[in-house]
Design a protein around this motif. Structure first.
Motif, PDB file in Angstrom:
ATOM      1  N   ILE A  58       7.130 -13.298 -42.081  1.00 43.47           N
ATOM      2  CA  ILE A  58       6.763 -14.653 -41.670  1.00 43.47           C
ATOM      3  C   ILE A  58       8.040 -15.472 -41.528  1.00 43.47           C
ATOM      4  CG2 ILE A  58       4.493 -14.559 -42.760  1.00 43.47           C
ATOM      5  CD1 ILE A  58       5.646 -16.284 -45.022  1.00 43.47           C
ATOM      6  N   ILE A  59       7.983 -16.486 -40.679  1.00 46.40           N
ATOM      7  CA  ILE A  59       9.152 -17.315 -40.368  1.00 46.40           C
ATOM      8  C   ILE A  59       8.868 -18.733 -40.799  1.00 46.40           C
ATOM      9  CG2 ILE A  59      10.575 -18.251 -38.483  1.00 46.40           C
ATOM     10  CD1 ILE A  59      10.160 -15.614 -37.017  1.00 46.40           C
ATOM     11  N   ASN A  60       9.830 -19.351 -41.437  1.00 45.27           N
ATOM     12  CA  ASN A  60       9.715 -20.736 -41.867  1.00 45.27           C
ATOM     13  C   ASN A  60       9.617 -21.639 -40.630  1.00 45.27           C
ATOM     14  OD1 ASN A  60       9.943 -23.274 -42.955  1.00 45.27           O
ATOM     15  ND2 ASN A  60      11.801 -22.846 -44.135  1.00 45.27           N
ATOM     16  N   ALA A  61       8.515 -22.383 -40.498  1.00 44.70           N
ATOM     17  CA  ALA A  61       8.308 -23.225 -39.319  1.00 44.70           C
ATOM     18  C   ALA A  61       9.413 -24.252 -39.144  1.00 44.70           C
ATOM     19  CB  ALA A  61       6.950 -23.922 -39.405  1.00 44.70           C
ATOM     20  N   ASN A  62       9.947 -24.745 -40.253  1.00 45.43           N
ATOM     21  CA  ASN A  62      11.002 -25.748 -40.148  1.00 45.43           C
ATOM     22  C   ASN A  62      12.324 -25.180 -39.651  1.00 45.43           C
ATOM     23  OD1 ASN A  62       9.425 -27.910 -41.021  1.00 45.43           O
ATOM     24  ND2 ASN A  62       9.752 -27.355 -43.174  1.00 45.43           N
ATOM     25  N   SER A  63      12.423 -23.849 -39.576  1.00 45.60           N
ATOM     26  CA  SER A  63      13.660 -23.241 -39.085  1.00 45.60           C
ATOM     27  C   SER A  63      13.540 -22.784 -37.636  1.00 45.60           C
ATOM     28  CB  SER A  63      14.036 -22.034 -39.953  1.00 45.60           C
ATOM     29  OG  SER A  63      13.147 -20.940 -39.722  1.00 45.60           O
ATOM     30  N   LEU A  64      12.367 -22.974 -37.025  1.00 47.17           N
ATOM     31  CA  LEU A  64      12.195 -22.589 -35.636  1.00 47.17           C
ATOM     32  C   LEU A  64      13.113 -23.418 -34.741  1.00 47.17           C
ATOM     33  CD1 LEU A  64       8.318 -22.228 -35.491  1.00 47.17           C
ATOM     34  CD2 LEU A  64      10.001 -20.385 -35.336  1.00 47.17           C
ATOM     35  N   PRO A  65      13.559 -22.836 -33.609  1.00 50.56           N
ATOM     36  CA  PRO A  65      14.581 -23.519 -32.796  1.00 50.56           C
ATOM     37  C   PRO A  65      14.046 -24.737 -32.048  1.00 50.56           C
ATOM     38  CG  PRO A  65      13.839 -21.518 -31.709  1.00 50.56           C
ATOM     39  CD  PRO A  65      13.212 -21.508 -33.070  1.00 50.56           C
ATOM     40  N   ASN A  66      14.908 -25.735 -31.918  1.00 45.96           N
ATOM     41  CA  ASN A  66      14.661 -26.879 -31.048  1.00 45.96           C
ATOM     42  C   ASN A  66      15.435 -26.652 -29.756  1.00 45.96           C
ATOM     43  OD1 ASN A  66      13.213 -28.218 -33.094  1.00 45.96           O
ATOM     44  ND2 ASN A  66      15.123 -28.950 -33.991  1.00 45.96           N
ATOM     45  N   THR A 118      10.190 -28.746 -29.649  1.00 43.51           N
ATOM     46  CA  THR A 118      10.683 -28.656 -31.023  1.00 43.51           C
ATOM     47  C   THR A 118       9.897 -27.586 -31.757  1.00 43.51           C
ATOM     48  OG1 THR A 118       9.161 -30.329 -31.896  1.00 43.51           O
ATOM     49  CG2 THR A 118      11.261 -31.107 -31.019  1.00 43.51           C
ATOM     50  N   HIS A 119      10.583 -26.898 -32.636  1.00 46.17           N
ATOM     51  CA  HIS A 119       9.950 -25.834 -33.427  1.00 46.17           C
ATOM     52  C   HIS A 119       9.184 -24.874 -32.530  1.00 46.17           C
ATOM     53  CE1 HIS A 119      10.071 -28.510 -37.298  1.00 46.17           C
ATOM     54  NE2 HIS A 119      11.270 -28.146 -36.869  1.00 46.17           N
ATOM     55  N   VAL A 120       9.895 -24.353 -31.537  1.00 45.76           N
ATOM     56  CA  VAL A 120       9.268 -23.476 -30.544  1.00 45.76           C
ATOM     57  C   VAL A 120       9.063 -22.094 -31.150  1.00 45.76           C
ATOM     58  CG1 VAL A 120       9.515 -22.459 -28.263  1.00 45.76           C
ATOM     59  CG2 VAL A 120      10.361 -24.768 -28.701  1.00 45.76           C
ATOM     60  N   PRO A 121       7.837 -21.540 -31.104  1.00 38.25           N
ATOM     61  CA  PRO A 121       7.607 -20.189 -31.632  1.00 38.25           C
ATOM     62  C   PRO A 121       8.476 -19.165 -30.929  1.00 38.25           C
ATOM     63  CG  PRO A 121       5.527 -21.317 -31.201  1.00 38.25           C
ATOM     64  CD  PRO A 121       6.602 -22.167 -30.611  1.00 38.25           C
ATOM     65  N   LEU A 122       8.745 -18.065 -31.634  1.00 38.55           N
ATOM     66  CA  LEU A 122       9.621 -17.044 -31.065  1.00 38.55           C
ATOM     67  C   LEU A 122       8.951 -16.298 -29.924  1.00 38.55           C
ATOM     68  CD1 LEU A 122      11.354 -15.574 -34.226  1.00 38.55           C
ATOM     69  CD2 LEU A 122      12.114 -17.377 -32.688  1.00 38.55           C
ATOM     70  N   ALA A 123       7.641 -16.189 -29.899  1.00 29.38           N
ATOM     71  CA  ALA A 123       6.936 -15.502 -28.817  1.00 29.38           C
ATOM     72  C   ALA A 123       5.507 -16.015 -28.784  1.00 29.38           C
ATOM     73  CB  ALA A 123       6.952 -13.985 -29.019  1.00 29.38           C
ATOM     74  N   GLY A 124       4.927 -15.979 -27.587  1.00 27.00           N
ATOM     75  CA  GLY A 124       3.523 -16.344 -27.461  1.00 27.00           C
ATOM     76  C   GLY A 124       3.235 -17.818 -27.539  1.00 27.00           C
ATOM     77  N   GLY A 125       4.267 -18.673 -27.470  1.00 25.67           N
ATOM     78  CA  GLY A 125       4.052 -20.108 -27.549  1.00 25.67           C
ATOM     79  C   GLY A 125       3.526 -20.664 -26.240  1.00 25.67           C
ATOM     80  N   PRO A 126       3.068 -21.908 -26.238  1.00 27.86           N
ATOM     81  CA  PRO A 126       2.567 -22.512 -25.003  1.00 27.86           C
ATOM     82  C   PRO A 126       3.707 -22.768 -24.029  1.00 27.86           C
ATOM     83  CG  PRO A 126       2.691 -24.142 -26.764  1.00 27.86           C
ATOM     84  CD  PRO A 126       2.986 -22.812 -27.391  1.00 27.86           C
ATOM     85  N   ALA A 127       3.361 -22.845 -22.730  1.00 32.78           N
ATOM     86  CA  ALA A 127       4.365 -23.111 -21.703  1.00 32.78           C
ATOM     87  C   ALA A 127       5.006 -24.475 -21.934  1.00 32.78           C
ATOM     88  CB  ALA A 127       3.725 -23.047 -20.319  1.00 32.78           C
ATOM     89  N   ILE A 128       6.309 -24.544 -21.714  1.00 31.90           N
ATOM     90  CA  ILE A 128       7.070 -25.767 -21.919  1.00 31.90           C
ATOM     91  C   ILE A 128       7.267 -26.451 -20.565  1.00 31.90           C
ATOM     92  CG2 ILE A 128       9.275 -26.711 -22.699  1.00 31.90           C
ATOM     93  CD1 ILE A 128       9.534 -24.204 -24.476  1.00 31.90           C
ATOM     94  N   GLN A 129       6.867 -27.694 -20.449  1.00 28.81           N
ATOM     95  CA  GLN A 129       7.091 -28.430 -19.200  1.00 28.81           C
ATOM     96  C   GLN A 129       8.336 -29.286 -19.345  1.00 28.81           C
ATOM     97  OE1 GLN A 129       4.813 -31.991 -17.452  1.00 28.81           O
ATOM     98  NE2 GLN A 129       3.961 -30.237 -16.346  1.00 28.81           N
ATOM     99  N   VAL A 130       9.333 -28.976 -18.516  1.00 28.22           N
ATOM    100  CA  VAL A 130      10.562 -29.763 -18.469  1.00 28.22           C
ATOM    101  C   VAL A 130      10.370 -30.801 -17.370  1.00 28.22           C
ATOM    102  CG1 VAL A 130      13.051 -29.692 -18.175  1.00 28.22           C
ATOM    103  CG2 VAL A 130      11.866 -27.752 -19.217  1.00 28.22           C
TER     104      VAL A 130
END
Length: 588
Positions: free
Chosen positions: A89-97, A141-153
């Motif tokens: 498991i990965i600490n959510a607060n350490s996920l990349p921004n 912010t706190h983007v999951p390493l895989a399977g996260g929702p699409a990011i709109q820039v």
């Protein structure tokens, strides 16, 4: 216990530009980089580029990144149910921004042949990453390493480059009927260029000059901050639009440059000279199954050898059967399969081929009715005159030439003279001048109570033909010194000069926008004297700590530097040339 671990990040999303009203348009075929950002305890933001190769968005503006290296906090846990296989498991607060940078080749935006890849950057909504930005952009912010929702820039509404790339600048034109409008030179829009008989206060008497947009009351973008009343020079990228009645035709055209008659009611003088410089344009073919990576394509647009087979009234029928060189207007773009950074490009004109004067550009249109693309048979079209159908441009391709002149015409070989300047109390005064000694030596006497020895200089900023340059933007005289054979001394140190002196020209001047567009510096004289009373280096002590008077001799470089206001529609031309001479200052 959490431990630091290196893992791979995969993410996807889309790049959109806001066009208002909640509507977003994709940016197709742009390059995108992804950065990890963080803020330290001092509030300083740090960026780390995660990808090695920039990704290019597809026809829907989509992108994806895979296996980007990031550092997170992780630990292994054993589930409370069979088969009790340990999982990480990965600490959510350490996920990349994450933050994104969108780029488009600036050579493409300029419409010129690339000479190495350069980029014009389009950032997303942030001006800087801070706590507020993180709060209002939770998707990054706190983007999951895989399977996260699409990011709109999302690029905000009004971003000029994003609007170009999105194709928002190439709608069906609002130019009326059979008119043609010249609309821009490079990134200078028509409203920034003075007309022949302009009534706008800041443009009066300045037809063909550029007025920097940062002087406008309404907020508009400015690409030439601090440059006022600028003439044009170099290769000019000129854009425009045909009227709605001509928009979908197979159009060819000619562009002619004229002298100005001096009469706004009848402005064209002389026979006119047709522009025949090569014209090309670029478009990006978007990725398709057959073209998975997409590609840039360069189109040759003339001039081609055309033959006039018909004319519309009221053109002279004697033109029928004559040959003419013409450019081709590209077909309206299909925004679903391609984009043109500058579909409206009309001509690439080498303005240096003509005189330095106010010039007028005009256009005549033709429709292809037969023949081939490269050898078209043409009908000359009737067009409705328009105030925007003529483009006035003040042309000046002369780089500035700073020169020193003989200070005393009776001794023309000597260009620097010395004297004594009094500038404590009133009136300020300069004593009788005397030529410098052998090898341009000037002897100074320490301890003078009310002034200092000074150098008298006569100079000009010319146009290469012996006349003062009419479009000077700024010039300055400066001085630097270095001591003779002093260990530890720097190569040079700047001397703070007194900026003005009674009866002499200032050491530095700039063009003022409320004056006529000429700042002429010819046979000007200035007094070069340090600002302090005992200001020359042998008298003031050495800034690196050597006791006063240790060094009896100093080398002094006197320089004259300048720039002119000329632009090519993208940037200011000719750089900042300078001329310098070396003198010797000796302590008596």
């Amino acid at each position: 216990m959490w431990t630091t671990a290196s893992r791979s990040l995969s993410c996807s999303g889309s790049v959109m530009v806001d066009v208002g009203g909640g509507t977003h348009v994709p940016l197709k075929g742009v390059l995108i980089d992804v950065y990890l950002f963080s803020s330290d305890v001092t509030g300083t933001v740090h960026f780390q580029l995660l990808n090695q190769v920039a990704q290019r968005t597809d026809t829907a503006g989509n992108f994806s990144f895979h296996n980007l290296p990031v550092v997170v906090e992780a630990q292994m846990v054993i589930p409370g149910t069979p088969p009790y296989t340990p999982v990480e498991i990965i600490n959510a607060n350490s996920l990349p921004n994450l933050a994104f940078r969108i780029m488009v080749e600036s050579d493409v935006l300029r419409g010129v042949v690339p000479e190495g890849t350069q980029f014009a950057e389009i950032y997303d909504e942030r001006d800087e990453i801070n706590a507020t930005w993180i709060i209002v952009h939770p998707e990054r912010t706190h983007v999951p390493l895989a399977g996260g929702p699409a990011i709109q820039v999302l690029i905000p509404e009004g971003n000029a480059i994003a609007a170009i790339v999105a194709g928002l600048t190439v709608p069906p034109p609002v130019v009326p009927g059979r008119q043609f409008h010249f609309l821009r030179v490079g990134r200078v829009v028509r409203e920034e260029i003075g007309e022949l008989d302009d009534v706008r206060p800041e443009f009066v008497g300045k037809g063909g000059y550029v007025r920097s947009t940062d002087t406008w009351a309404a907020p508009k973008p400015s690409f030439f901050g601090g440059v006022y009343d600028a003439p044009f020079g170099g290769g000019l990228h000129i854009g425009g639009h045909f009227g709605a009645d001509l928009y979908t035709r197979d159009l060819y055209y000619t562009v002619t440059v004229w002298d100005y008659s001096g009469n706004p009611a009848h402005p064209l003088a002389g026979a006119g000279q047709q522009i025949l410089d090569l014209l090309f344009n670029k478009r990006y073919l978007l990725p398709t199954p057959a073209l998975p990576q997409g590609k840039w394509e360069t189109l040759n647009l003339g001039p081609f050898d055309g033959n006039i087979t018909a004319v519309e009234p009221s053109h002279d029928t004697s033109l029928i059967g004559t040959s003419i060189k013409v450019y081709k207007r590209p077909a309206p773009p299909n925004l679903a399969t391609e984009y043109w950074p500058f579909w409206d490009l009309i001509v690439l004109w080498n303005s240096a081929a003509g005189p330095h004067a106010l010039r007028l550009l005009s256009l005549e249109a033709y429709e292809r009715t037969g023949g081939s693309e490269a050898t078209p048979e043409l009908t000359k079209l009737a067009m409705t005159p328009s105030v925007n159908g003529l483009l006035p441009l003040m042309i000046d391709n002369r780089p500035p030439v700073p020169i020193y002149l003989p200070y005393n015409l009776a001794a023309p070989a000597t260009k620097f003279y010395t004297s004594f300047a009094t500038f404590i109390g009133a009136p300020e005064s300069v004593g009788p001048s005397a030529p410098m000694g052998v090898c341009n030596e000037m002897t100074v006497t320490p301890g003078q109570p009310s002034g200092n020895e000074c150098i008298l200089v006569r100079y000009s900023v010319e146009d290469g033909a012996g006349s003062p340059h009419p479009h000077l933007g700024w010039y300055a005289l400066w001085a630097e010194f270095t001591p003779k054979a002093v260990a530890g001394a720097p190569d040079s140190a700047h001397i703070s000069l007194k900026p003005s002196f009674t009866g002499y020209r200032s050491l530095s001047e700039s063009y003022l926008p409320h004056t006529p567009p000429i700042l002429a510096v010819s046979n000007a004289t200035s007094v070069i004297v340090p600002a302090a009373v005992n200001g020359w280096p042998p008298e003031q002590g050495d800034p690196w700590g050597i006791p006063t008077g240790t060094c009896p001799q100093y080398a002094v470089e006197v320089g004259l530097t300048c720039w002119v206001r000329t632009i090519d529609g993208w940037a200011r031309l000719f750089g900042t040339p300078h001329v310098a001479r070396h003198l010797i200052v000796k302590r008596s």
